[in-house]
Enzyme design. Structure first.
Site, short mmCIF file in Angstrom:
data_model
loop_
_atom_site.label_atom_id
_atom_site.label_comp_id
_atom_site.label_asym_id
_atom_site.label_seq_id
_atom_site.Cartn_x
_atom_site.Cartn_y
_atom_site.Cartn_z
N GLN A 1 0.80 -1.37 -0.01
CA GLN A 1 -0.15 -0.24 0.07
C GLN A 1 0.72 1.24 -0.14
OE1 GLN A 1 -2.89 -0.23 3.30
NE2 GLN A 1 -3.37 -2.20 2.73
N CYS A 2 1.91 1.14 -0.66
CA CYS A 2 2.92 2.29 -0.74
C CYS A 2 2.73 3.00 -2.12
CB CYS A 2 4.32 1.59 -0.63
SG CYS A 2 5.87 2.90 -0.68
N GLY A 3 3.29 4.31 -2.11
CA GLY A 3 3.30 4.93 -3.49
C GLY A 3 4.15 4.46 -4.27
N PHE A 4 5.25 3.72 -4.01
CA PHE A 4 6.24 2.79 -4.55
C PHE A 4 5.81 1.51 -5.09
CE2 PHE A 4 9.13 5.86 -2.10
CZ PHE A 4 9.09 6.82 -3.32
N THR A 5 4.68 1.13 -4.56
CA THR A 5 4.06 -0.24 -4.93
C THR A 5 4.10 -0.77 -6.35
OG1 THR A 5 3.13 -0.47 -2.81
CG2 THR A 5 2.29 -1.92 -4.37
#
Length: 159
Positions: free
Chosen positions: A35-39
């Site tokens: 659930q990360c912006g980098f996912t």
């Protein structure tokens, strides 16, 4: 510990795996989160793995919930997310800590071998990447903002 092959890790399926089984391979080790912006980097990691595994690249994913609680799921949820969302086929390991008193010994070694900016050892966020050569030595540490495809030339030079 002198190289990566001295460590073992538990897979999402609960099996203990000796990293010595990857001897002679080029490894890209990444702390991940669902659930990360980098996912979306899962897509690039998987593309590198599929393109270069035949030449000896193995991507190893280590989920971590230490940054913004962005990996809250259990092993089954993480496995399902990775498979259904990004069709991840590279090895994924059980959720670990990468910083602090409960940090994985593997990550303590990685951080000591390749400190970050200004010599800092702490992992700053999800999707920090470590590149390991065929001899089990760390040859690079890359920021979360470094996209997987930007590592292709470095990886191919080791292959």
């Amino acid at each position: 510990m002198s190289n990566i092959y001295d460590f073992s890790a538990r897979t999402l399926a609960g099996e203990d795996v000796s990293l010595a089984g990857y001897r002679g391979k080029v490894l890209l080790i990444v702390n991940t989160a669902s659930q990360c912006g980098f996912t979306p980097q899962y897509e690039g990691l998987e593309a590198l793995y599929r393109d270069l595994q035949g030449r000896g690249l193995i991507v190893l994913g280590f989920p971590c919930n230490q940054f913004g609680a962005q990996e809250p799921g259990d092993a089954a949820e993480i496995a399902n997310f990775c498979k259904l969302t990004y069709d991840v086929s590279f090895p994924m390991f059980a959720k670990i800590d990468v910083n602090g008193p409960a940090a994985s010994p593997l990550y303590e070694w990685l951080k000591n071998e390749a400190p970050g900016v200004l010599g800092s050892k702490a992992i700053k966020w999800n999707f920090t990447k470590f590149l390991i050569n065929r001899d089990g030595q760390v040859v690079g540490r890359f920021a979360p903002t470094t996209k997987p495809e930007a590592l292709r030339a470095d990886i191919e030079a080791l292959l």
